[in-house]
Design an enzyme around this catalytic site. Structure first.
Site, mmCIF file in Angstrom:
data_model
loop_
_atom_site.group_PDB
_atom_site.id
_atom_site.type_symbol
_atom_site.label_atom_id
_atom_site.label_comp_id
_atom_site.label_asym_id
_atom_site.label_seq_id
_atom_site.Cartn_x
_atom_site.Cartn_y
_atom_site.Cartn_z
ATOM 1 N N TYR A 39 0.639 -1.557 0.367
ATOM 2 C CA TYR A 39 0.068 -0.524 -0.061
ATOM 3 C C TYR A 39 0.755 1.569 0.049
ATOM 4 C CZ TYR A 39 -4.158 -2.843 1.697
ATOM 5 O OH TYR A 39 -4.645 -3.842 1.164
ATOM 6 N N HIS A 97 0.440 -11.757 1.913
ATOM 7 C CA HIS A 97 -1.496 -10.316 0.794
ATOM 8 C C HIS A 97 -1.267 -11.102 -0.468
ATOM 9 C CE1 HIS A 97 -1.686 -6.063 0.096
ATOM 10 N NE2 HIS A 97 -3.014 -7.340 -0.484
#
Length: 267
Positions: A39, A97
């Site tokens: 992110y 992830h």
């Protein structure tokens, strides 16, 4: 539940926008913050948390290891970098992830490294994200289901992901739903709007309450303080069996996130 039912997501939020979102979220009562290495906002999230003055033991912070850091020599060093950015000596939950692209790094390698991070106290719990049943089976074989706190997956009324959710729940692995509002698509749904009118709440609150009532954790994000406050009220909303059945009927296999290089063979 091993993972708190309600948290604040930070996907796609950067720079001052994410600082403001986390700051507002903490001020209105959020105590669970979800971020990730990819992110590019861990440092800003850490800055907002530090500035809030909220004691660390009142917070639940999640981050996710990016695919570039899956190898045994990179995973723990990358997590230590994340901790430095987040200004903490540990996170509460660390996830893989996405599955390793083309299986380049074996599940056994990154799950073993992730469990070692837990043993070192860098993370209280570990888990996975975007894992299919087959991948969950592989992860369980390496570290045991008792060491997998959650599988964070796309899950909303239009993609209810029941095969994955049922398998996870059978093994005591909690589901965390991301994109629970389907980028806002479900908010226009007449079924959800009608249920919302019945309870004098928003379609967003109904959708979040639906997911939590199924036992899932949710991590909606927002840049608006009023939406953050409204979303939080979903915790107090209870839907009837009939309303839950109406939402169950909205399933249509509508997947929004399936990046070609990362996506596994979905169930």
């Amino acid at each position: 539940m091993t993972v708190p039912a309600f948290g604040l997501g930070t996907f796609r939020l950067k720079d001052q926008v994410v600082i403001d979102s986390v700051t507002n979220g903490l001020e209105v009562g959020y105590r669970v913050i979800d971020t990730a290495q990819i992110y590019g906002n861990e440092a800003e999230v850490g800055k907002a948390i530090a500035a809030s003055g909220i004691p660390r033991d009142e917070l639940f912070i999640t981050t996710k290891i990016w695919t570039d850091n899956f190898s045994a020599d990179k995973l723990i060093p990358s997590l230590k970098e994340s901790l430095a950015k987040l200004q903490t000596d540990h996170v509460d939950l660390t996830l893989i992830h996405w599955p390793s692209p083309e299986g380049k790094v074996p599940v056994a390698e990154f799950m073993t490294a992730l469990l070692e991070a837990k043993k070192q106290g860098l993370t209280r719990q570990i888990g996975v994200s975007n894992f299919t049943v087959a991948l969950m089976k592989e992860a369980i074989a390496v570290v045991g289901a008792e060491n997998i706190a959650t599988n964070q997956i796309e899950l909303h009324p239009y993609l209810q992901n029941r095969t994955v959710a049922e398998f996870a729940q059978q093994h005591g692995i909690q589901i965390t739903s991301y994109m629970t509002l389907a980028y806002g698509e479900v908010l226009k749904d007449p079924v959800l709007q009608k249920i919302a009118q019945t309870h004098n709440v928003s379609a967003a609150q109904v959708t979040l309450a639906w997911a939590m009532q199924l036992g899932y954790a949710v991590i909606p994000s927002s840049t608006k303080r009023e939406n953050l406050q409204a979303n939080l009220k979903a915790v107090d909303l209870t839907l009837s069996d009939a309303e839950m059945a109406q939402i169950a009927a909205l399933e249509r296999g509508h997947r929004l996130t399936s990046p070609g290089s990362l996506a596994p063979q979905w169930d």
